[in-house]
Design an enzyme around this catalytic site. Structure first.
Site, PDB file in Angstrom:
ATOM      1  N   CYS A   1      63.803  22.513  25.152  1.00  0.00           N
ATOM      2  CA  CYS A   1      65.051  22.854  23.421  1.00  0.00           C
ATOM      3  C   CYS A   1      64.317  25.427  23.297  1.00  0.00           C
ATOM      4  CB  CYS A   1      64.118  22.476  22.755  1.00  0.00           C
ATOM      5  SG  CYS A   1      65.378  23.298  20.951  1.00  0.00           S
ATOM      6  N   TYR A   2      63.436  24.703  21.860  1.00  0.00           N
ATOM      7  CA  TYR A   2      62.883  26.392  22.292  1.00  0.00           C
ATOM      8  C   TYR A   2      62.245  27.303  23.212  1.00  0.00           C
ATOM      9  CZ  TYR A   2      60.418  30.813  19.532  1.00  0.00           C
ATOM     10  OH  TYR A   2      58.924  31.541  19.272  1.00  0.00           O
TER      11      TYR A   2
ATOM     12  N   GLY B   1      60.913  23.373  18.852  1.00  0.00           N
ATOM     13  CA  GLY B   1      60.181  24.861  17.828  1.00  0.00           C
ATOM     14  C   GLY B   1      61.064  24.713  16.368  1.00  0.00           C
TER      15      GLY B   1
ATOM     16  N   LYS C   1      45.852   6.515  19.084  1.00  0.00           N
ATOM     17  CA  LYS C   1      46.213   5.305  17.833  1.00  0.00           C
ATOM     18  C   LYS C   1      45.969   4.179  19.079  1.00  0.00           C
ATOM     19  CE  LYS C   1      44.420   3.420  14.649  1.00  0.00           C
ATOM     20  NZ  LYS C   1      43.330   3.696  13.365  1.00  0.00           N
TER      21      LYS C   1
ATOM     22  N   ASP D   1      39.124   2.628  15.232  1.00  0.00           N
ATOM     23  CA  ASP D   1      38.282   3.717  15.539  1.00  0.00           C
ATOM     24  C   ASP D   1      36.658   4.000  15.406  1.00  0.00           C
ATOM     25  OD1 ASP D   1      41.194   4.558  15.054  1.00  0.00           O
ATOM     26  OD2 ASP D   1      40.869   5.804  13.445  1.00  0.00           O
TER      27      ASP D   1
ATOM     28  N   HIS E   1      65.519  17.286  23.718  1.00  0.00           N
ATOM     29  CA  HIS E   1      64.427  16.398  23.747  1.00  0.00           C
ATOM     30  C   HIS E   1      64.370  15.537  24.468  1.00  0.00           C
ATOM     31  CE1 HIS E   1      63.069  19.527  20.620  1.00  0.00           C
ATOM     32  NE2 HIS E   1      64.282  19.405  20.288  1.00  0.00           N
TER      33      HIS E   1
ATOM     34  N   GLU F   1      62.028  14.119  25.052  1.00  0.00           N
ATOM     35  CA  GLU F   1      60.893  13.376  24.718  1.00  0.00           C
ATOM     36  C   GLU F   1      60.948  11.664  23.679  1.00  0.00           C
ATOM     37  OE1 GLU F   1      60.555  16.884  21.840  1.00  0.00           O
ATOM     38  OE2 GLU F   1      61.394  16.150  23.999  1.00  0.00           O
TER      39      GLU F   1
END
Length: 527
Positions: free
Chosen positions: A82-83, A55, A383, A226, A168, A170
């Site tokens: 992180c945060y 964050g 998606k 979609d 991070h 990710e």
């Protein structure tokens, strides 16, 4: 949801969706909740592990996003990022202070004490940092697991299955990030890697069968990925008790009204009611140049047309005795929407709704008096996951690989007034852009590629004669989710062919330009 679930608490990080996607790449279901989610709502997910996201704030900021510290006492494996690491340390009795030197970008972490999180990873980790605060004192029971030359970068309490990293994992820049997350999800949490498209289809179809019973459903069909996948899923559950409504709003692409009907009926086996309301829409758009007004007119008219058609379908079903009724005698019918997970996440903002850049056309504003109950079979998917599900459903690639197309259609690609003449000009130019990009084998590699008609005329020369005609802009962008985008450096030969064909084949255009603006600062669409 009977699969293993990892709950991700969002503290406002720009990468929270990416954490969820990484977990799902391991075939494990993940759900993102705002950090302010109640303990009851977190428990309701039956999680086997919790991830605390990064964050932009400091844990000491007055307006810092806050979670209930009791979430740290669930007894579940927990990973702070992180945060999330600072939140964990701060609320468990450690100390966090502003760092002497902010770490941003590439860094190397020395693993000081190996643990389950670092199993199989090297002693030095190539990571990506983005933080201004650092943990300087550890909570009771924690040890330093990793450091950079500037700060503590990882802490752990293995007895309580609590781990935290300052970087991070990710993002792609953290080279061992995927393996670290996999260690947490599969090894520490013990997740079952069974959340697959096949599993999703089976469980979703069964859920829809129970939800709808013997009822009927109506789907607002656009022809895009979609709504098409949502319709096929519901159709698999209830068969011909699903009716799809496809509306021609007058600003579809060239031959799209006929092509979509053909794809949906013949290739997907859907029951489709096609409504040509093009004259109605174009008459309402006449003389309008403001982009927001255009969008609102199209949204309003779509709702009206859809409402009329849905009411007619329900009346026919009522007349034929096909509709169910509740105890109060009200009709029971369902509305299918192709809502995706990013829409759900963004509607639960940590710090409140962000500024409206432009309103979005969808059927979410359908009038309440329609008495249609909502079915959103894709609301847990991203998606790319929707496309994977579509492939497992056996849907054709030409439907699944269709590039995103805005709800207001060509109306947001015609800058200025919309007239039948300008619509036809853009349809012809856009058809050339798409066909040439497909011919070059680039269509599937590009997020969106299209033409824009500008309200700018310029002098040209064709056949030794002076022309004064419109300018066409060509736009092609790369993106993962539409939130950010980079312009595509199309090969010069492709651009040359597109320009030559448009100028020679489309009466009304004598100049072609290429848009090389990324998002931000621009948007993907021009309006």
């Amino acid at each position: 949801m009977d699969s293993s679930t990892i709950v991700i608490l969002d503290f406002g990080a720009q990468y929270t969706q990416l954490i969820a996607r990484r977990v799902r790449e391991f075939n494990v279901f993940s759900v993102v909740l705002p950090c302010t989610a109640s303990l009851e709502s977190i428990r309701a997910q039956n999680p086997i592990g919790i991830i605390l996201s990064g964050g932009p704030s400091s844990v000491y900021d007055a307006d810092a996003p806050k979670a209930d510290p009791a979430v740290l006492k669930f007894g579940l494996p927990t990973l702070g990022i992180c945060y999330g690491m600072q939140f964990m340390a701060h609320h468990l009795g450690g100390k966090v202070t502003p760092a002497d030197k902010r770490e941003y970008g590439d860094a190397v972490v020395d693993v000081k004490k190996t643990n389950k999180l670092f199993a199989g990873l090297p002693a030095k980790l190539d990571v990506w940092m983005s933080h201004g605060d650092s943990v300087v004192e550890l909570p009771a029971g924690f040890v330093i697991a990793g450091e950079t030359h500037n700060a503590i970068s990882s802490i752990a309490d293995e007895k309580r299955n609590m781990y935290a990293v300052q970087w991070h994992p990710e993002v792609a820049h953290s080279k061992q990030g995927t393996e670290l997350l996999k260690n947490f999800v599969l090894n520490i949490c013990g997740a079952k890697a069974d959340w697959t498209p096949a599993h999703f289809i089976t469980s979703t179809v069964e859920a829809i069968k129970k939800q709808v019973g013997d009822g009927h459903a109506i789907c607002a069909l656009s022809g895009g990925v979609d709504s098409a996948v949502a319709a096929v899923l519901v159709s698999r559950a209830i068969g011909d008790r699903l009716t799809c409504i496809f509306v021609n709003n007058g600003v579809l692409r060239k031959n799209e009204f006929e092509q979509v009907q053909n794809n949906m009926r013949k290739k997907l086996g859907l029951k489709v009611v096609a409504v040509d309301a093009s004259k109605r829409f174009l008459s309402q758009l006449g003389g309008i140049t403001d982009p927001e007004t255009k969008r609102k007119i199209i949204g309003r008219e779509f709702i009206t047309v859809f409402d009329d058609e849905a009411a007619r379908i329900l009346a026919d079903q009522e007349k034929n005795g096909e509709l169910q009724h509740d105890a109060a005698g009200n009709e029971i019918a369902w509305l299918v929407q192709g809502t995706l997970y990013p829409d759900v996440i963004e509607s639960s903002s940590v710090k409140g709704p962000s500024q409206t850049i432009k309103s979005h056309h969808n059927v979410g504003g359908l009038p309440e008096n329609m008495k249609l109950k909502l079915i959103e079979p894709l609301r847990d998917l991203f998606k790319d996951e929707v496309r994977r599900v579509g492939r497992d459903l056996g849907m054709p690639e030409e439907v699944l690989e269709r590039q995103p197309f805005p709800g207001p259609g060509l109306a947001v690609r015609i800058v200025g007034e919309i007239t039948p003449e300008r619509v036809e000009i853009l349809q012809n130019a856009d058809d050339i852009v798409v066909s040439e990009i497909k011919k070059a084998g680039l269509y599937k590699q590009i997020w969106q590629s299209f033409a824009v008609l500008l309200p700018v005329k310029s002098v040209g020369v064709m056949g030794d004669q002076r022309t004064y005609a419109y300018t066409c802009a060509v736009r092609a962008v790369h993106s993962d989710d539409g939130m950010t985008a980079d312009w595509v450096p199309l090969p010069y030969e492709v651009l040359k062919t597109i320009s030559s064909r448009i100028v020679n084949e489309v009466r009304g255009i004598n100049r072609v330009v290429y848009d090389i603006t990324s998002k931000p600062p621009g948007t993907i669409e021009w309006e």
